[in-house]
Design a protein around this motif. Structure first.
Motif, short mmCIF file in Angstrom:
data_model
loop_
_atom_site.label_atom_id
_atom_site.label_comp_id
_atom_site.label_asym_id
_atom_site.label_seq_id
_atom_site.Cartn_x
_atom_site.Cartn_y
_atom_site.Cartn_z
N ILE A 70 0.86 -1.24 0.05
CA ILE A 70 0.05 0.00 -0.08
C ILE A 70 1.03 1.37 -0.04
N LYS A 71 1.86 1.20 0.81
CA LYS A 71 2.79 2.31 0.95
C LYS A 71 3.31 2.43 -0.43
N GLY A 72 3.76 1.43 -1.10
CA GLY A 72 4.34 1.47 -2.41
C GLY A 72 3.64 2.19 -3.60
N ALA A 73 2.27 1.75 -3.43
CA ALA A 73 1.23 2.36 -4.41
C ALA A 73 0.91 3.82 -4.49
N GLY A 74 1.65 4.70 -3.38
CA GLY A 74 1.54 5.93 -3.34
C GLY A 74 0.31 6.69 -2.75
N ILE A 75 -0.10 5.75 -1.62
CA ILE A 75 -1.31 6.39 -0.97
C ILE A 75 -0.83 7.65 -0.12
N THR A 76 -1.56 8.62 -0.17
CA THR A 76 -1.19 9.91 0.71
C THR A 76 -2.46 10.26 1.55
N ASP A 77 -2.18 11.20 2.24
CA ASP A 77 -3.42 11.56 3.17
C ASP A 77 -3.55 13.28 2.40
N LEU A 78 -4.49 13.18 1.47
CA LEU A 78 -4.83 14.39 0.77
C LEU A 78 -5.08 15.62 1.56
N GLU A 79 -5.90 15.26 2.56
CA GLU A 79 -6.24 16.27 3.43
C GLU A 79 -5.26 17.26 4.02
N ARG A 80 -3.97 16.55 4.46
CA ARG A 80 -3.16 17.34 5.21
C ARG A 80 -1.80 17.43 4.32
N GLY A 81 -1.93 16.72 2.94
CA GLY A 81 -0.91 16.65 2.21
C GLY A 81 0.27 15.94 2.68
N ILE A 82 0.35 14.79 3.49
CA ILE A 82 1.30 14.00 3.65
C ILE A 82 1.62 12.51 3.34
N GLN A 83 2.66 12.19 3.11
CA GLN A 83 2.83 10.93 2.55
C GLN A 83 2.39 9.75 3.60
N PHE A 84 2.41 8.46 3.14
CA PHE A 84 1.91 7.43 3.92
C PHE A 84 2.94 7.31 4.95
#
Length: 378
Positions: A70-84
């Protein structure tokens, strides 16, 4: 423990013999992130009571083994603009009703799930009882609606109702009962001689609770449209009852909702009653002074600043922001409660805050009467 111990010790243990004798089947998502341990604790309770109960566990929601993918798939927290984030503690998918109905089909007396959508706890036994198929989406939506209406317990029987003053006997509030037909319509009532209230209003408020778009309520088994639902009061029931019908459904999406937790630092909360004239101003200046002092210490010790701070004087209408009603004399209320919370990446920094709050008692404004609960816990 990772599961809800009260479910085992308070909800099940005292009644385990009655549950067995009456053939009551129990479904709960009290398994949390450790449903197998919850089932083992229930086994122990059954063994002590000398009753034979088949306990099933629904697993498969735990996605920790998929963390790197999941981390490798580039999931981010869009609301706060942070990486996994690093330091993930748990990651669980919200499962649906099918595994629950399957466990009941296999003869389970008790079904314990990990993470699942709340409404599935009701939809599961309805699928089991009525044999509803995967593509009977209107029926699946109706069963999900039944689950949605009772998922918050007494919230649909008068709890936190807008017209709270019309609801009697909170101390003995009745929990909801759903009687559902194979066609999907159902009657919602509560036990006789209990407090609370069932009315159009109490049920309608729960209907729209946490829905998002009422025409597209996304669940693992069905996408629900509750926009045409009717709620009709039925006379003659002690405490009230309603008939609910009209849910529509369409196929679910190809996705599950996932909940993940991670370690994000430390926090502490100080709560201090403040009395006397200009209580709100005193509370705010006290909070700002505590923060200023601890920031000086942080800079000397080489710590970063707080990552988040909350200052609020409860009782002064801070909650209302620019819409607060101020008193005529301009001095505000003569009492309030300072709510001061801080967040920091390092535990040691929050420990400094916790220690320095005490200094306000003798070194800042008069009228700070106590720190509720003592020194703030980190």
């Amino acid at each position: 423990l990772g599961y809800t111990p009260d479910f085992v010790s308070t909800a099940m243990a005292p009644y385990i013999k009655d549950i067995h004798r009456k053939g009551v089947r129990v479904i709960s998502n009290a398994g949390g992130i450790n449903p197998l341990a919850c089932a083992a604790a229930l086994e122990e309770v059954a063994k002590k009571a000398d009753v034979d109960l088949k306990i099933a566990v629904v697993a498969g929601d735990d996605l920790m083994s998929e963390k790197e993918n999941i981390k490798g798939a580039g999931i981010t927290d869009l609301e706060r603009g942070i990486q996994f984030p690093e330091g993930i503690h748990s990651m669980n998918a919200y499962l649906g009703a099918r595994p629950i109905s399957r466990a009941l089909d296999l003869g389970a007396d008790i079904v314990v799930t990990g993470r699942c959508v709340d409404s599935a706890i009701v939809l599961g036994p309805l699928i089991h009882s009525f044999g509803w198929n995967r593509d009977e989406f209107d029926l699946l939506a109706a069963g999900s609606l039944a689950g949605h209406l009772i998922e918050c317990g007494a919230q649909c029987t008068g709890g936190i109702f807008t017209d709270w003053h019309a609801v009697p006997d909170w101390h003995n509030i009745g929990f909801p009962i759903v009687e559902c037909s194979s066609e999907g319509d159902f009657i919602l009532s509560k036990p006789p001689d209990t407090g609370g209230l069932i009315s159009f209003g109490t049920v309608a408020e729960q209907l729209v609770y946490e829905l998002g778009n009422p025409q597209r309520y996304l669940l693992p088994d069905v996408t629900c449209d509750f926009s045409e639902v009717s709620i009709t009061e039925i006379p003659g029931f002690d405490g009230g009852a309603v008939k609910v019908q009209g849910a529509k459904g369409s196929p679910p999406s190809a996705f599950y909702k996932v909940n993940a937790t991670y370690l994000d630092g430390f926090r502490a909360t100080a709560v201090c009653p403040v009395g006397g004239p200009k209580a709100a101003q005193k509370g705010k200046r006290t909070a700002e002074s505590i923060l200023q002092r601890t920031r000086l210490i942080f800079s000397q010790l080489g710590y970063e600043d707080y990552s988040a701070v909350n200052i609020q004087v409860l009782g002064s209408e801070d909650t209302y922001g620019p819409h607060a009603r101020r008193s005529v004399d301009g001095q505000g209320p003569r009492e309030g409660v300072l709510w001061l919370a801080v967040h920091h990446k390092q535990k040691e920094a929050v420990e400094i805050f916790s220690r320095e709050v005490a200094s306000a008692g003798t070194g800042m404004a008069p009228g700070l009467t106590a720190i509720v609960g003592g020194r703030p816990r980190v």
